[in-house]
Design a protein around this motif. Structure first.
Motif, PDB file in Angstrom:
ATOM      1  N   UNK A  13       0.856  -1.186   0.000  1.00 38.59           N
ATOM      2  CA  UNK A  13       0.000   0.000   0.000  1.00 38.59           C
ATOM      3  C   UNK A  13       0.893   1.237   0.000  1.00 38.59           C
ATOM      4  N   UNK A  14       0.994   1.962  -1.119  1.00 39.86           N
ATOM      5  CA  UNK A  14       1.886   3.118  -1.175  1.00 39.86           C
ATOM      6  C   UNK A  14       1.349   4.337  -0.441  1.00 39.86           C
ATOM      7  N   UNK A  15       0.039   4.383  -0.230  1.00 42.06           N
ATOM      8  CA  UNK A  15      -0.554   5.567   0.404  1.00 42.06           C
ATOM      9  C   UNK A  15      -1.805   5.168   1.186  1.00 42.06           C
ATOM     10  N   UNK A  16      -1.921   5.681   2.397  1.00 39.31           N
ATOM     11  CA  UNK A  16      -3.070   5.378   3.250  1.00 39.31           C
ATOM     12  C   UNK A  16      -4.164   6.409   3.009  1.00 39.31           C
ATOM     13  N   UNK A  17      -5.313   5.970   2.557  1.00 37.24           N
ATOM     14  CA  UNK A  17      -6.442   6.840   2.240  1.00 37.24           C
ATOM     15  C   UNK A  17      -7.583   6.615   3.239  1.00 37.24           C
ATOM     16  N   UNK A  18      -8.541   7.534   3.304  1.00 39.34           N
ATOM     17  CA  UNK A  18      -9.704   7.336   4.181  1.00 39.34           C
ATOM     18  C   UNK A  18     -10.455   6.048   3.862  1.00 39.34           C
ATOM     19  N   UNK A  19     -10.546   5.697   2.581  1.00 33.65           N
ATOM     20  CA  UNK A  19     -11.229   4.471   2.175  1.00 33.65           C
ATOM     21  C   UNK A  19     -10.493   3.243   2.717  1.00 33.65           C
ATOM     22  N   UNK A  20      -9.173   3.295   2.649  1.00 27.15           N
ATOM     23  CA  UNK A  20      -8.361   2.193   3.155  1.00 27.15           C
ATOM     24  C   UNK A  20      -8.519   2.063   4.668  1.00 27.15           C
ATOM     25  N   UNK A  21      -8.563   3.186   5.343  1.00 26.15           N
ATOM     26  CA  UNK A  21      -8.727   3.180   6.799  1.00 26.15           C
ATOM     27  C   UNK A  21     -10.053   2.544   7.192  1.00 26.15           C
ATOM     28  N   UNK A  22     -11.083   2.812   6.400  1.00 21.62           N
ATOM     29  CA  UNK A  22     -12.396   2.224   6.668  1.00 21.62           C
ATOM     30  C   UNK A  22     -12.353   0.699   6.552  1.00 21.62           C
ATOM     31  N   UNK A  23     -11.666   0.197   5.523  1.00 20.08           N
ATOM     32  CA  UNK A  23     -11.528  -1.253   5.354  1.00 20.08           C
ATOM     33  C   UNK A  23     -10.697  -1.841   6.490  1.00 20.08           C
ATOM     34  N   UNK A  24      -9.669  -1.115   6.890  1.00 18.59           N
ATOM     35  CA  UNK A  24      -8.799  -1.587   7.964  1.00 18.59           C
ATOM     36  C   UNK A  24      -9.578  -1.757   9.265  1.00 18.59           C
ATOM     37  N   UNK A  25     -10.526  -0.857   9.528  1.00 23.19           N
ATOM     38  CA  UNK A  25     -11.349  -0.945  10.733  1.00 23.19           C
ATOM     39  C   UNK A  25     -12.229  -2.191  10.677  1.00 23.19           C
ATOM     40  N   UNK A  26     -12.824  -2.441   9.493  1.00 24.98           N
ATOM     41  CA  UNK A  26     -13.792  -3.532   9.370  1.00 24.98           C
ATOM     42  C   UNK A  26     -13.148  -4.886   9.102  1.00 24.98           C
ATOM     43  N   UNK A  27     -12.026  -4.881   8.360  1.00 24.17           N
ATOM     44  CA  UNK A  27     -11.432  -6.165   7.946  1.00 24.17           C
ATOM     45  C   UNK A  27      -9.914  -6.175   8.203  1.00 24.17           C
TER      46      UNK A  27
END
Length: 222
Positions: free
Chosen positions: A59-73
């Motif tokens: 993952x070259x860049x952490x985005x809000x969308x990625x953070x949302x997935x990280x919380x759930x999965x």
């Protein structure tokens, strides 16, 4: 901290589900929704040596969308820490000088890898397919196109593509110079492959029409 201890043992990609579980249980008892925020802060503070992976891909860049997935999965993510020394450290230092850009984060693996991957993705279709370039340039092209792990690309796949094995050397700084020189040459070759094709086509047309090579074709054809 618990996150740092976890990262220090992540010599290979280590699943984050284990970290989430540890932080949510005593003696920490941190809420699951807060853990990703702590993790992201750690990643930002340590991006020179720590990388995040999703489903096995860097993952070259952490985005809000990625953070949302990280919380759930969180089970879809893993963390990996890399440490270099010896010739690999010298080699990485040369890459930072050439591709790291400017700013406080220029020494990070992410800062070095992003321009190389961007370069690869912006190559013309002809350059991506042609064999009218050296074997080293072809192997480098393939390594960049198929890269999944940045540390493997930088320290294993690029050296292998260019015929240099740093892990076999002890204090041979000439190997570092050979590798960085070969990388620069192969990147330059890829960058100019399409322009070389156009120039060859122009030369063939000029020869076929039997006109002076200094003639502007647009002027002649007009």
């Amino acid at each position: 901290t618990a996150i740092e201890e976890f990262a220090n043992k992540a010599k290979g990609a280590r699943p984050l589900a284990e970290l989430f579980r540890k932080l949510s249980e005593p003696p920490y008892g941190i809420r699951l929704g807060v853990i990703p925020l702590l993790l992201v802060q750690y990643l930002l503070d340590n991006e020179e040596t720590v990388s995040l992976y999703q489903d096995g891909s860097f993952i070259p860049e952490i985005t809000p969308e990625l953070l949302d997935i990280l919380v759930r999965r969180p089970e879809r993510f893993a963390l990996k820490k890399f440490v270099v020394s010896g010739l690999e450290a010298q080699y990485f230092e040369e890459l930072v000088k050439a591709y790291g850009g400017t700013g406080s984060k220029r020494n990070s693996l992410r800062a070095v890898i992003k321009p190389l991957i961007r370069f690869s993705r912006q190559l013309p279709r002809y350059t991506l397919q042609t064999r009218q370039i050296s074997d080293k340039a072809q192997r480098l092209r393939a390594a960049l196109a198929n890269a999944k792990e940045p540390d493997a690309l930088i320290f294993q796949e690029i050296p292998a593509a260019l015929g240099v094995d740093l892990s076999d050397k002890q204090n041979d700084t000439q190997a570092v110079r050979t590798l960085t020189k070969a990388l620069t040459k192969s990147l330059h070759e890829l960058q100019n492959a399409y322009l070389t094709l156009l120039e060859d086509c122009r030369s063939s047309l000029v020869d076929g029409l039997r006109i002076p090579k200094t003639t502007e074709l647009r002027q002649y054809l007009g």
